[in-house]
Write a protein that holds these residues in place. Structure first.
Motif, PDB file in Angstrom:
ATOM      1  N   LEU A  98      -0.997  43.453  44.301  1.00  0.00           N
ATOM      2  CA  LEU A  98       0.080  43.963  45.157  1.00  0.00           C
ATOM      3  C   LEU A  98      -0.229  45.379  45.626  1.00  0.00           C
ATOM      4  O   LEU A  98       0.089  45.756  46.756  1.00  0.00           O
ATOM      5  CB  LEU A  98       1.422  43.926  44.400  1.00  0.00           C
ATOM      6  N   GLU A  99      -0.881  46.135  44.757  1.00  0.00           N
ATOM      7  CA  GLU A  99      -1.260  47.490  45.166  1.00  0.00           C
ATOM      8  C   GLU A  99      -2.350  47.411  46.235  1.00  0.00           C
ATOM      9  O   GLU A  99      -2.301  48.120  47.241  1.00  0.00           O
ATOM     10  CB  GLU A  99      -1.738  48.293  43.957  1.00  0.00           C
ATOM     11  N   GLY A 100      -3.302  46.493  45.999  1.00  0.00           N
ATOM     12  CA  GLY A 100      -4.377  46.298  46.985  1.00  0.00           C
ATOM     13  C   GLY A 100      -3.831  45.883  48.349  1.00  0.00           C
ATOM     14  O   GLY A 100      -4.362  46.272  49.389  1.00  0.00           O
ATOM     15  N   ALA A 101      -2.761  45.081  48.338  1.00  0.00           N
ATOM     16  CA  ALA A 101      -2.173  44.615  49.600  1.00  0.00           C
ATOM     17  C   ALA A 101      -1.352  45.720  50.268  1.00  0.00           C
ATOM     18  O   ALA A 101      -0.897  45.560  51.407  1.00  0.00           O
ATOM     19  CB  ALA A 101      -1.291  43.396  49.332  1.00  0.00           C
ATOM     20  N   GLY A 102      -1.126  46.806  49.511  1.00  0.00           N
ATOM     21  CA  GLY A 102      -0.445  47.970  50.090  1.00  0.00           C
ATOM     22  C   GLY A 102       1.071  47.861  50.147  1.00  0.00           C
ATOM     23  O   GLY A 102       1.733  48.642  50.823  1.00  0.00           O
ATOM     24  N   LEU A 104       3.158  47.420  47.153  1.00  0.00           N
ATOM     25  CA  LEU A 104       3.841  47.743  45.886  1.00  0.00           C
ATOM     26  C   LEU A 104       4.292  49.201  45.803  1.00  0.00           C
ATOM     27  O   LEU A 104       3.514  50.115  46.028  1.00  0.00           O
ATOM     28  CB  LEU A 104       2.890  47.432  44.710  1.00  0.00           C
ATOM     29  N   GLU A 105       5.577  49.366  45.422  1.00  0.00           N
ATOM     30  CA  GLU A 105       6.111  50.729  45.245  1.00  0.00           C
ATOM     31  C   GLU A 105       6.601  50.969  43.829  1.00  0.00           C
ATOM     32  O   GLU A 105       6.594  52.093  43.349  1.00  0.00           O
ATOM     33  CB  GLU A 105       7.283  50.957  46.214  1.00  0.00           C
ATOM     34  N   CYS A 106       7.057  49.899  43.180  1.00  0.00           N
ATOM     35  CA  CYS A 106       7.736  50.118  41.901  1.00  0.00           C
ATOM     36  C   CYS A 106       7.485  48.969  40.914  1.00  0.00           C
ATOM     37  O   CYS A 106       7.413  47.811  41.316  1.00  0.00           O
ATOM     38  CB  CYS A 106       9.238  50.222  42.190  1.00  0.00           C
ATOM     39  N   ALA A 123       1.806  53.320  29.647  1.00  0.00           N
ATOM     40  CA  ALA A 123       0.415  52.946  29.944  1.00  0.00           C
ATOM     41  C   ALA A 123       0.267  52.510  31.405  1.00  0.00           C
ATOM     42  O   ALA A 123      -0.697  52.891  32.082  1.00  0.00           O
ATOM     43  CB  ALA A 123      -0.028  51.826  29.005  1.00  0.00           C
ATOM     44  N   ILE A 124       1.232  51.734  31.907  1.00  0.00           N
ATOM     45  CA  ILE A 124       1.152  51.294  33.310  1.00  0.00           C
ATOM     46  C   ILE A 124       1.328  52.504  34.244  1.00  0.00           C
ATOM     47  O   ILE A 124       0.619  52.641  35.242  1.00  0.00           O
ATOM     48  CB  ILE A 124       2.224  50.207  33.622  1.00  0.00           C
ATOM     49  N   GLY A 125       2.262  53.380  33.884  1.00  0.00           N
ATOM     50  CA  GLY A 125       2.480  54.581  34.704  1.00  0.00           C
ATOM     51  C   GLY A 125       1.196  55.403  34.815  1.00  0.00           C
ATOM     52  O   GLY A 125       0.852  55.899  35.888  1.00  0.00           O
ATOM     53  N   ASP A 126       0.472  55.519  33.684  1.00  0.00           N
ATOM     54  CA  ASP A 126      -0.777  56.302  33.701  1.00  0.00           C
ATOM     55  C   ASP A 126      -1.858  55.608  34.528  1.00  0.00           C
ATOM     56  O   ASP A 126      -2.628  56.253  35.222  1.00  0.00           O
ATOM     57  CB  ASP A 126      -1.302  56.501  32.261  1.00  0.00           C
ATOM     58  N   ALA A 127      -1.911  54.259  34.415  1.00  0.00           N
ATOM     59  CA  ALA A 127      -2.980  53.526  35.103  1.00  0.00           C
ATOM     60  C   ALA A 127      -2.706  53.352  36.607  1.00  0.00           C
ATOM     61  O   ALA A 127      -3.630  53.134  37.377  1.00  0.00           O
ATOM     62  CB  ALA A 127      -3.174  52.153  34.447  1.00  0.00           C
ATOM     63  N   TYR A 128      -1.421  53.408  36.985  1.00  0.00           N
ATOM     64  CA  TYR A 128      -1.063  53.198  38.406  1.00  0.00           C
ATOM     65  C   TYR A 128      -0.200  54.376  38.878  1.00  0.00           C
ATOM     66  O   TYR A 128       1.014  54.230  39.098  1.00  0.00           O
ATOM     67  CB  TYR A 128      -0.297  51.872  38.574  1.00  0.00           C
ATOM     68  N   PRO A 129      -0.816  55.551  39.029  1.00  0.00           N
ATOM     69  CA  PRO A 129      -0.014  56.745  39.341  1.00  0.00           C
ATOM     70  C   PRO A 129       0.686  56.695  40.702  1.00  0.00           C
ATOM     71  O   PRO A 129       1.655  57.427  40.927  1.00  0.00           O
ATOM     72  CB  PRO A 129      -1.046  57.885  39.299  1.00  0.00           C
ATOM     73  N   GLN A 130       0.264  55.794  41.579  1.00  0.00           N
ATOM     74  CA  GLN A 130       0.877  55.750  42.921  1.00  0.00           C
ATOM     75  C   GLN A 130       2.224  55.031  42.925  1.00  0.00           C
ATOM     76  O   GLN A 130       2.955  55.104  43.904  1.00  0.00           O
ATOM     77  CB  GLN A 130      -0.028  55.023  43.945  1.00  0.00           C
ATOM     78  N   ILE A 131       2.530  54.285  41.862  1.00  0.00           N
ATOM     79  CA  ILE A 131       3.807  53.558  41.886  1.00  0.00           C
ATOM     80  C   ILE A 131       4.777  54.164  40.871  1.00  0.00           C
ATOM     81  O   ILE A 131       4.355  54.793  39.902  1.00  0.00           O
ATOM     82  CB  ILE A 131       3.615  52.045  41.588  1.00  0.00           C
ATOM     83  N   SER A 132       6.082  53.957  41.103  1.00  0.00           N
ATOM     84  CA  SER A 132       7.040  54.447  40.114  1.00  0.00           C
ATOM     85  C   SER A 132       7.296  53.340  39.095  1.00  0.00           C
ATOM     86  O   SER A 132       7.218  52.147  39.414  1.00  0.00           O
ATOM     87  CB  SER A 132       8.343  54.891  40.788  1.00  0.00           C
ATOM     88  N   VAL A 133       7.552  53.750  37.852  1.00  0.00           N
ATOM     89  CA  VAL A 133       7.815  52.778  36.788  1.00  0.00           C
ATOM     90  C   VAL A 133       9.222  53.039  36.267  1.00  0.00           C
ATOM     91  O   VAL A 133       9.571  54.166  35.898  1.00  0.00           O
ATOM     92  CB  VAL A 133       6.780  52.912  35.640  1.00  0.00           C
ATOM     93  N   ARG A 134      10.031  51.992  36.292  1.00  0.00           N
ATOM     94  CA  ARG A 134      11.415  52.134  35.826  1.00  0.00           C
ATOM     95  C   ARG A 134      11.684  51.059  34.773  1.00  0.00           C
ATOM     96  O   ARG A 134      11.940  49.896  35.108  1.00  0.00           O
ATOM     97  CB  ARG A 134      12.344  51.973  37.022  1.00  0.00           C
TER      98      ARG A 134
END
Ligand code: SAH
Ligand code: AVI
Length: 325
Positions: A98-102, A104-106, A123-134
């Motif tokens: 989803l990130e590759g497809a451009g 994904l935001e959250c 861990a996900i927040g650290d590995a995917y800094p471009q998205i927000s984790v809630r």
């Protein structure tokens, strides 16, 4: 990383105690599965996922690796919600696509175990800094209303955790999800499939005894929190495939007649010799049966992908826009 607790701790514990009391007074005794997942239980489950006999996560990973491109293309999801996220390992295939497809935001991991959730959300927040984790702490059988309707969502329910619900609870769960799913949204579900009894039973009777320790941990948790007197030595571990139900019945069996008291519930429970105490069921699926369950909830089984050996399936489910009342 943000973390919200959807229900006051007192309220969730009261509901769990009530379900425990009912389960132990029933003709066929059972303990709610939530007792399995304290910090130690989550660690033991993680160990189970590494066992050679426990083929489920590897097979699911194979399918996801091959199909996440199509899922990302089809769903264009902006928010990935994951129910019963645990360590969210296979989720990374979806996040990457989803990130590759451009789009994904959250990412919204949802789990009843707060300790587990904190670790995986971080861990996900650290590995995917471009998205927000809630992260959301809640019960997916009661708190689905607490999931924010933000963005176009893909709801993932991986690992065949849906199989831990019996048919009546699955029906309620799918019906509730159907009312929450937007027109352009989708559900991706991991399902373990019916196969020969020996392989199914081996997956829950591993040679290192990790699954037994995982199940016995439910008794240890009840003892600690409910001031209960379950004596592990008086119970034998048992996990058996029951083809008439389509599930592996997992639990303990009293080696001898005895009583257990649960101080906090003001309850004494008498076990007969050989009496079972179910701790979990793990349902195994077939395509037609799952398609029927989904249709009954006014949802549509849009895609069904399996691994080459037919061990496991990943299903993409959407709203059935053609359903006529
Ligand atoms: N999805 C992960 C973890 C599966 S283990 C994987 O595939 O490996 C099952 C997870 O569901 C655990 O993390 C457990 O804490 C969570 N869980 C069990 N019952 C739940 C409930 N009623 N509500 C929310 N989470 C639950
Ligand atoms: C989380 N769930 C899908 C696991 C299963 O296979 O039913 C839980 C489990 N119980 C024993 N081993 C694994």
């Amino acid at each position: 990383m943000a973390l919200d607790v959807l229900r006051a701790a007192d309220d969730s514990r009261a509901a769990l105690y009530d379900a425990t009391s009912r389960g132990l007074r029933a003709a066929a005794k059972e303990l709610p599965t939530v007792w399995l997942y304290d910090e130690r239980g989550s660690r033991l489950y993680h160990e189970i996922t590494q066992l050679p006999e426990y083929y489920l996560p590897v097979r699911e990973g194979e399918i996801l690796r091959a199909r996440v491109g199509a899922i990302a293309e089809r769903t264009k999801a902006q928010t990935l919600v994951e129910l019963g996220a645990g360590d969210a390992k296979n989720t990374r295939f979806l996040l990457d696509a989803l990130e590759g497809a451009g789009t994904l935001e959250c990412f919204v991991p949802f789990d009843v175990s707060e300790a587990m959730l904190r670790g995986s959300a971080q861990a996900i927040g650290d590995a995917y800094p471009q998205i927000s984790v809630r992260a959301l702490v809640g019960d997916f059988e009661r708190d689905l209303g607490g999931i924010p309707p933000d963005g176009r969502r893909l709801i993932a329910f991986l690992g065949s955790t849906i199989g831990n619900l019996d048919p009546a609870r699955r029906r309620r769960f799918l019906a509730t999800l159907a009312t929450r799913l937007g027109q352009e949204e989708a559900l991706v579900v991991g399902l373990d499939l019916v196969k020969d009894a020996a392989r199914l039973e081996a997956a829950y009777n591993d040679s290192r005894g990790v699954t037994e320790a995982f199940v016995r941990n439910a008794l240890a948790n009840a003892n600690r929190e409910l001031d209960a007197t379950f004596d592990q030595r008086r119970f034998a571990y048992e996990a058996r495939w029951e083809p008439e139900h389509g599930w592996v019945n997992i639990g303990l069996r009293a080696r001898q007649a005895h009583s257990v008291s649960l101080g906090r519930l003001a309850l004494t429970v008498a076990f007969e010799e050989g009496e079972p105490l179910r701790v979990e069921i793990s349902s195994k699926f077939q395509r037609e049966q799952f398609a029927a369950e989904v249709a009954r909830a006014q949802l549509r089984l849009e895609s069904w992908w399996t691994d080459a050996g037919g061990d496991f399936a990943v299903a993409l489910v959407t709203r059935d826009e053609h359903h006529v009342e």
